[in-house]
Structure formats: C-alpha cells, structure tokens
Design an enzyme around this catalytic site. Structure first.
Site, PDB file in Angstrom:
ATOM      1  N   CYS A 133      -2.617  12.139 -29.979  1.00  0.00           N
ATOM      2  CA  CYS A 133      -1.531  12.884 -30.621  1.00  0.00           C
ATOM      3  C   CYS A 133      -0.186  12.209 -30.386  1.00  0.00           C
ATOM      4  CB  CYS A 133      -1.506  14.319 -30.098  1.00  0.00           C
ATOM      5  SG  CYS A 133      -0.202  15.333 -30.825  1.00  0.00           S
ATOM      6  N   CYS A 136       2.673  14.646 -29.692  1.00  0.00           N
ATOM      7  CA  CYS A 136       2.639  15.209 -28.337  1.00  0.00           C
ATOM      8  C   CYS A 136       3.130  14.206 -27.289  1.00  0.00           C
ATOM      9  CB  CYS A 136       1.220  15.634 -27.977  1.00  0.00           C
ATOM     10  SG  CYS A 136       0.410  16.707 -29.176  1.00  0.00           S
ATOM     11  N   ASP A 137       2.701  12.949 -27.410  1.00  0.00           N
ATOM     12  CA  ASP A 137       2.847  11.996 -26.307  1.00  0.00           C
ATOM     13  C   ASP A 137       3.700  10.778 -26.594  1.00  0.00           C
ATOM     14  OD1 ASP A 137       1.128  13.641 -24.854  1.00  0.00           O
ATOM     15  OD2 ASP A 137      -0.650  12.592 -25.574  1.00  0.00           O
TER      16      ASP A 137
END
Length: 323
Positions: A133, A136-137
């Site tokens: 992701c 997300c990261d």
C-alpha cells in the site's frame, strides 16, 4: 435468535459492531480464528488514521477498535465461518466448530487480501521494507530507492504516487509490455524518477531485520542479478474475500459485493456489506470504518421496519419476527 451478526474483524466489522452495540442490537461479531484485525495487523506504523497525530501501530489500532466494540456489548467469537444461509427472514451462520447462529440481519465485512508473490522473505519482511500500500507507507521512504512489482494500472498508480517521496522508483515487470491503460503508462513513462526493469521477476527478497534488496530473474535468458533497494511495493492486485457468498449475493464486474448506491444493502434483504469487500478503489482503513458505520445504520433501520410491520401481523408471528 440474534438481531445482527457481523462477519469480519477489520475496521469495517468492528465499526459496525460499535454502532450496532450502541443501538442496543447486541451484535455477535465472528472474527477469524487466526487473522483477527484484518490487514492492519500486518502494518507496523499507521500515520494517516485520524486521531493519532504521532501514529499508531496497526495491531494497537485494531485492539482499540475491538475494545471499544466490546465496551458497548459486542460479543466476539474467534472462529471461521464455513457456510451461510441467507434466504428468508432468518439468516444462518455455521462456524468451523459446528456451532450455528441465527439472526435477522447479517453484515458481511470480510475485507480483501493483497495478492502476494509467494517468495522467500516476503512474509518475514512485511512492514520492514515490504508493503502492498503506497498510500499507507510511501511517506516512510523519503529520499530512498524503492521498486514496484506489477504492470497494471495499480502498479503505475503506486509508482507515480511514490515518486512524491522516493528519489528513485523502479518498476519490475515480467514482460516487455504493460497491461496498464494508455494514460497510466504515459504518466509513468514521463516521470523522470521512474525506471522500468523489463522481462524480470522477483525470485527472493533479501534482508535481515529490514529489506536490503531483491534477486531478479530474467524471464528471457534465465540469468539472475541483485538489485539494492530500501523498499518494495507489491502491486499485482487484490482479491475481495467473497468465496462464501459467490452463489448467494450479486457481485460487481470487479468481484466485489454489489450494494445499492451509497448504502450497504446487498441483493438479499437483511444482508448488508461493508469495507473492502465492496470497495475496489480506495481500500483504506478510514473508508472501511465509515462503510461499517453505514452498514450498522442500515441494519438498524431494517430491523426497525420489521418491528413496525409486526404490529399488523398476529402476535405469535410477530414474536417470531422480532425475537
């Protein structure tokens, strides 16, 4: 007889449980016997969930979801659903233990699973350089060298997004042409930070406590080489967990559960769906949580309509409807 059974223990499932429990629906939540908490259990640092300005570990966030749901009266069962009977006014849920539970409504919130490469180092280094992701990261890879595996629209979107943070983004693809749409390809080709590695597949992921690189195999001549990396993003697709309802609920062309507009109402009255299992696009914890709230509110309204209808039927039948 339950008023509502919730299947799934990710952000959508537990948020649905919080709302349902606060509405005095006394929900039963069926969590997996081995994967309680969903995909966030594999995420180390979550920095984009509102209310946690310093970030929070994925497992810690999910434990808070569960604690809040249980505080309001949710009963959590750690087992796996093996079969469902969704037709008619009473829904039946059968568990691996053999236990059977019945309810007037079911909220299906089983999420989705990222497709994995299935190679050495992938699971061990998940959250330590390996991610599925970018949203997300990506922030954790500022001024780093990273790679994206894949050749579709998702891979191009991830690679382009990651150039906001990384100094260098490789795209590793097993062929010499992409599956991605023309516009997504053009954006990636035009980005000076992106370099394509054609006809190559990742055969192993290297690193001790954190990822240090990958081993690549040339799909044409079979030769191998090492590629030093700080991060690896795997973007080869994801699959909604719909195997229990393939012949019971209508699905979309993307394979997610069909719902009526912005609601959580599925093709079967009394069955609602929420989270990534209905979302082929965003797949974020915050959108899943909002979807779970919608499902609980829809279930509450459905049950209220049942109670209103029971006023016009004989007392014995009414008791069976609202028990």
């Amino acid at each position: 007889m339950r008023k509502v059974i919730i299947i799934g223990s990710g952000p959508a499932g537990f948020t649905a449980a919080i709302y349902a429990a606060r509405a005095n629906l006394e929900p039963l939540l069926i969590a997996s016997s081995v994967e309680v908490g969903g995909e966030l259990m594999n995420t180390t640092e979550v920095e984009n969930y509102p209310g946690f300005p310093d970030g929070i570990q994925g497992p810690d966030l999910m434990s808070k979801f569960q604690a809040q749901a249980e505080k309001f009266g949710t009963e959590v069962v750690y087992d796996d659903v093996t079969s469902l009977s969704l037709d008619g006014p009473v829904k039946k849920v059968v568990l691996g233990s053999g236990a059977e539970h019945e309810a007037h409504t079911v909220i299906y919130a089983t999420g989705s699973a990222y497709r994995k490469l299935g190679i050495e180092g992938e699971e061990r280094l998940s959250g330590y350089g390996v991610s599925w992701c970018a949203t997300c990261d990506g922030f954790f890879f500022r001024e780093k060298t990273i790679a994206v595996v894949g050749g579709g629209d998702s891979a191009m979107e991830e690679a382009t997004f990651l150039t906001r943070f990384a100094d260098k983004v490789y795209v590793i693809h097993r062929k010499d042409t992409l599956r991605a749409s023309k516009i997504m390809q053009e954006r990636a080709f035009a980005n000076e930070k992106i370099e394509f590695i054609w006809n190559s597949e990742v055969t192993s992921i290297e690193g001790g406590d954190a990822l240090t690189g990958v081993t690549l195999r040339d799909t044409v001549d079979g030769s191998s080489r090492e590629l030093a990396l700080d991060g690896l993003f795997i973007a080869i697709g994801n699959d909604p967990r719909t195997h229990l309802v393939h012949d019971k609920l209508d699905l979309t062309p993307e394979g997610t559960i069909w719902v009526d507009g912005r609601s959580s109402r599925t093709s079967v009255p009394g069955v609602f769906a929420a989270g990534d299992v209905i979302d082929p696009t965003y797949r974020q914890a915050i959108t899943a949580a909002g979807s779970g709230a919608v499902a609980a509110l829809d279930a509450e309204n459905f049950l209220a309509d049942l109670e209103d209808a029971s006023v016009e039927v004989p007392a014995a039948e009414a008791a069976a409807i609202i028990a």
